[in-house]
Design a protein around this motif. Sequence first.
Motif, PDB file in Angstrom:
ATOM      1  N   MET A 145     -11.151   9.665  15.056  1.00 54.09           N
ATOM      2  CA  MET A 145     -10.117   9.141  14.171  1.00 54.09           C
ATOM      3  C   MET A 145      -8.992  10.165  13.978  1.00 54.09           C
ATOM      4  O   MET A 145      -7.806   9.812  13.977  1.00 54.09           O
ATOM      5  N   VAL A 146      -9.351  11.431  13.822  1.00 50.71           N
ATOM      6  CA  VAL A 146      -8.339  12.475  13.695  1.00 50.71           C
ATOM      7  C   VAL A 146      -7.525  12.578  14.979  1.00 50.71           C
ATOM      8  O   VAL A 146      -6.290  12.735  14.950  1.00 50.71           O
ATOM      9  N   MET A 147      -8.207  12.482  16.117  1.00 53.65           N
ATOM     10  CA  MET A 147      -7.500  12.524  17.395  1.00 53.65           C
ATOM     11  C   MET A 147      -6.518  11.360  17.508  1.00 53.65           C
ATOM     12  O   MET A 147      -5.380  11.532  17.975  1.00 53.65           O
ATOM     13  N   LEU A 148      -6.910  10.164  17.068  1.00 51.76           N
ATOM     14  CA  LEU A 148      -6.024   9.013  17.091  1.00 51.76           C
ATOM     15  C   LEU A 148      -4.811   9.229  16.198  1.00 51.76           C
ATOM     16  O   LEU A 148      -3.665   8.908  16.587  1.00 51.76           O
ATOM     17  N   LEU A 149      -5.010   9.778  15.015  1.00 50.67           N
ATOM     18  CA  LEU A 149      -3.892  10.057  14.116  1.00 50.67           C
ATOM     19  C   LEU A 149      -2.943  11.096  14.713  1.00 50.67           C
ATOM     20  O   LEU A 149      -1.717  10.994  14.557  1.00 50.67           O
ATOM     21  N   VAL A 150      -3.493  12.095  15.400  1.00 53.51           N
ATOM     22  CA  VAL A 150      -2.641  13.103  16.037  1.00 53.51           C
ATOM     23  C   VAL A 150      -1.794  12.453  17.128  1.00 53.51           C
ATOM     24  O   VAL A 150      -0.582  12.737  17.256  1.00 53.51           O
ATOM     25  N   PHE A 151      -2.417  11.588  17.939  1.00 54.23           N
ATOM     26  CA  PHE A 151      -1.668  10.881  18.967  1.00 54.23           C
ATOM     27  C   PHE A 151      -0.495  10.119  18.368  1.00 54.23           C
ATOM     28  O   PHE A 151       0.638  10.182  18.847  1.00 54.23           O
ATOM     29  N   ILE A 152      -0.785   9.374  17.300  1.00 53.82           N
ATOM     30  CA  ILE A 152       0.255   8.549  16.687  1.00 53.82           C
ATOM     31  C   ILE A 152       1.351   9.410  16.074  1.00 53.82           C
ATOM     32  O   ILE A 152       2.548   9.100  16.197  1.00 53.82           O
ATOM     33  N   CYS A 153       0.977  10.504  15.419  1.00 51.53           N
ATOM     34  CA  CYS A 153       1.978  11.366  14.784  1.00 51.53           C
ATOM     35  C   CYS A 153       2.892  12.014  15.820  1.00 51.53           C
ATOM     36  O   CYS A 153       4.120  12.096  15.625  1.00 51.53           O
ATOM     37  N   VAL A 154       2.311  12.468  16.933  1.00 47.35           N
ATOM     38  CA  VAL A 154       3.136  13.083  17.981  1.00 47.35           C
ATOM     39  C   VAL A 154       4.092  12.058  18.574  1.00 47.35           C
ATOM     40  O   VAL A 154       5.300  12.321  18.751  1.00 47.35           O
ATOM     41  N   ALA A 155       3.557  10.883  18.910  1.00 47.44           N
ATOM     42  CA  ALA A 155       4.415   9.834  19.472  1.00 47.44           C
ATOM     43  C   ALA A 155       5.479   9.396  18.472  1.00 47.44           C
ATOM     44  O   ALA A 155       6.631   9.131  18.851  1.00 47.44           O
ATOM     45  N   MET A 156       5.125   9.314  17.192  1.00 43.76           N
ATOM     46  CA  MET A 156       6.083   8.894  16.182  1.00 43.76           C
ATOM     47  C   MET A 156       7.209   9.915  16.054  1.00 43.76           C
ATOM     48  O   MET A 156       8.386   9.538  15.906  1.00 43.76           O
ATOM     49  N   ALA A 157       6.882  11.191  16.119  1.00 42.43           N
ATOM     50  CA  ALA A 157       7.924  12.215  16.032  1.00 42.43           C
ATOM     51  C   ALA A 157       8.882  12.141  17.212  1.00 42.43           C
ATOM     52  O   ALA A 157      10.111  12.251  17.059  1.00 42.43           O
ATOM     53  N   ILE A 158       8.340  11.910  18.406  1.00 43.65           N
ATOM     54  CA  ILE A 158       9.196  11.849  19.600  1.00 43.65           C
ATOM     55  C   ILE A 158      10.081  10.609  19.580  1.00 43.65           C
ATOM     56  O   ILE A 158      11.312  10.682  19.752  1.00 43.65           O
ATOM     57  N   PHE A 159       9.475   9.438  19.366  1.00 45.32           N
ATOM     58  CA  PHE A 159      10.231   8.195  19.421  1.00 45.32           C
ATOM     59  C   PHE A 159      11.223   8.071  18.269  1.00 45.32           C
ATOM     60  O   PHE A 159      12.303   7.492  18.434  1.00 45.32           O
ATOM     61  N   SER A 160      10.865   8.563  17.098  1.00 43.53           N
ATOM     62  CA  SER A 160      11.800   8.463  15.970  1.00 43.53           C
ATOM     63  C   SER A 160      13.030   9.330  16.204  1.00 43.53           C
ATOM     64  O   SER A 160      14.160   8.933  15.871  1.00 43.53           O
ATOM     65  N   ALA A 161      12.846  10.512  16.779  1.00 43.10           N
ATOM     66  CA  ALA A 161      13.995  11.372  17.080  1.00 43.10           C
ATOM     67  C   ALA A 161      14.889  10.734  18.133  1.00 43.10           C
ATOM     68  O   ALA A 161      16.131  10.737  18.008  1.00 43.10           O
ATOM     69  N   LEU A 162      14.289  10.160  19.183  1.00 42.90           N
ATOM     70  CA  LEU A 162      15.082   9.505  20.214  1.00 42.90           C
ATOM     71  C   LEU A 162      15.775   8.259  19.683  1.00 42.90           C
ATOM     72  O   LEU A 162      16.937   7.983  20.029  1.00 42.90           O
ATOM     73  N   ALA A 163      15.072   7.481  18.840  1.00 41.59           N
ATOM     74  CA  ALA A 163      15.678   6.271  18.280  1.00 41.59           C
ATOM     75  C   ALA A 163      16.864   6.621  17.391  1.00 41.59           C
ATOM     76  O   ALA A 163      17.905   5.939  17.415  1.00 41.59           O
ATOM     77  N   GLN A 164      16.743   7.667  16.578  1.00 42.49           N
ATOM     78  CA  GLN A 164      17.858   8.063  15.713  1.00 42.49           C
ATOM     79  C   GLN A 164      19.059   8.532  16.553  1.00 42.49           C
ATOM     80  O   GLN A 164      20.226   8.249  16.202  1.00 42.49           O
ATOM     81  N   LEU A 165      18.771   9.185  17.668  1.00 40.71           N
ATOM     82  CA  LEU A 165      19.853   9.658  18.529  1.00 40.71           C
ATOM     83  C   LEU A 165      20.560   8.492  19.221  1.00 40.71           C
ATOM     84  O   LEU A 165      21.797   8.432  19.253  1.00 40.71           O
ATOM     85  N   LEU A 166      19.797   7.544  19.758  1.00 44.94           N
ATOM     86  CA  LEU A 166      20.391   6.446  20.508  1.00 44.94           C
ATOM     87  C   LEU A 166      21.079   5.423  19.618  1.00 44.94           C
ATOM     88  O   LEU A 166      22.073   4.810  20.032  1.00 44.94           O
ATOM     89  N   GLU A 167      20.566   5.227  18.406  1.00 49.74           N
ATOM     90  CA  GLU A 167      21.103   4.179  17.547  1.00 49.74           C
ATOM     91  C   GLU A 167      22.144   4.681  16.548  1.00 49.74           C
ATOM     92  O   GLU A 167      22.971   3.901  16.079  1.00 49.74           O
ATOM     93  N   HIS A 168      22.103   5.958  16.222  1.00 48.37           N
ATOM     94  CA  HIS A 168      23.017   6.455  15.198  1.00 48.37           C
ATOM     95  C   HIS A 168      23.729   7.742  15.594  1.00 48.37           C
ATOM     96  O   HIS A 168      24.843   8.017  15.124  1.00 48.37           O
TER      97      HIS A 168
END
Length: 414
Positions: free
Chosen positions: A303-326
């Motif tokens: 479960m901790v490994m799953l949360l780490v996966f999601i947190c890493v992916a969320m950090a990457i995609f959120s930064a890219l989304a903010q760059l592309l959209e705003h």
Amino acid sequence: MKFGKTVCVLNVGGTRYAFSRDVIRDFPLSRVSRLHGCASESEVLEVCDDYDRETNEFFFDRHAGAFGFIMLYARRGKLRCAPHMCELSFYHEMLYWGLETPHLEPCCQRRLDDRMTDTYTHFPADGEGEPPRRGGQPAPQGRRARWLETVRRTFEEPTSSVAAQVLASVSMLFVVVSMVMLCASTVPDWRTEEGKAMGENRVMEAVCIGWFTAECVVRFAVSPAKWEFLRRPLNAIDLLAVVPYYVSVAATMLTGEDSQLQRAGVTLRVLRIMRIFWLIKLARHFLGLQTLGLTLRRCYREMVMLLVFICVAMAIFSALAQLLEHGLDRRNPDYASIPAAAWWVIISMTTVGYGDMCPVTVPGRMLGGVCVVSGIVLLALPITFIYHSFVQCYNELKYRSTRYGRSLSAEFLN
């Protein structure tokens, strides 16, 4: 051990092992370590099958080959199933010596899981192989001790007797009634008639709290290990569910029923809503909730490994989304910051898709598609292991409940 010689000999199925008293005391197998606390031969015979005082030899009528692999665990810390031996038979030997499935290596856990899933066998409840009591305590002696043990089992093990089943049914009824009253008190129509129903609501709440308080007090009084009782998660939850009511009553007595603290006190409202934790008490009576809790306990690394996966992916995609959209030419106000974009990422990766915010640029939409697909892949990676662990926990709890005629899962959850 207040008798015998300095060197102790374990005779398991004809194979002898010699140990000193200090080694026996700290032995990683609980059945063997219980020998050190025995004060008489009668207590010794409750642990082993026979005892020779002259040679200080303890006889165990068990599988010698299986014990050899269990001894490898005692020496090296790794436990594997014995080859050319049924996994269920080896599992019985593990239970006899005080080991559980988490002690097995992952490959052997999967073998045992597959065998339990494919072939569910009902074994006679002869008591053989029953796990030792918590803390290595021998069976209670004396009339008062036996009476306390009976009361403890009645309250702790809902399937141990008819009285325990009746008591569990009454406790579940009080939980359901308290939850209905809690939910009804938030309905607008109920609040409009609050003046009429307040008296009945308080009476029902007081009755439920009185029952839960009496149950906690009795279970604490008959518990052989008081500190261990307080440390158990389920008991801590019971305490957290009862304390808010008494805090509310104390505040009413000290400040008055119509005071500002009672009408708008955030702390009291939070404490009052904590009664929802009473639903966790149902885990004592339902095998499904017990299996879920045991699975979460054994799979916390995944479960901790799953949360780490999601947190890493969320950090990457959120930064890219903010760059592309705003951050470039297009100014999408929904992606004005990375934390705001992180909300869109998490609902996209979990395939919820509220639609409250979405990308409008072509690169942003392409990124959204990659985000959704990545979320599906990341969520599916640990699911197989968690599923196998869930099936194994379910079969283990079901087998133990069938074999011993009582629920032992509360000990696992604690």
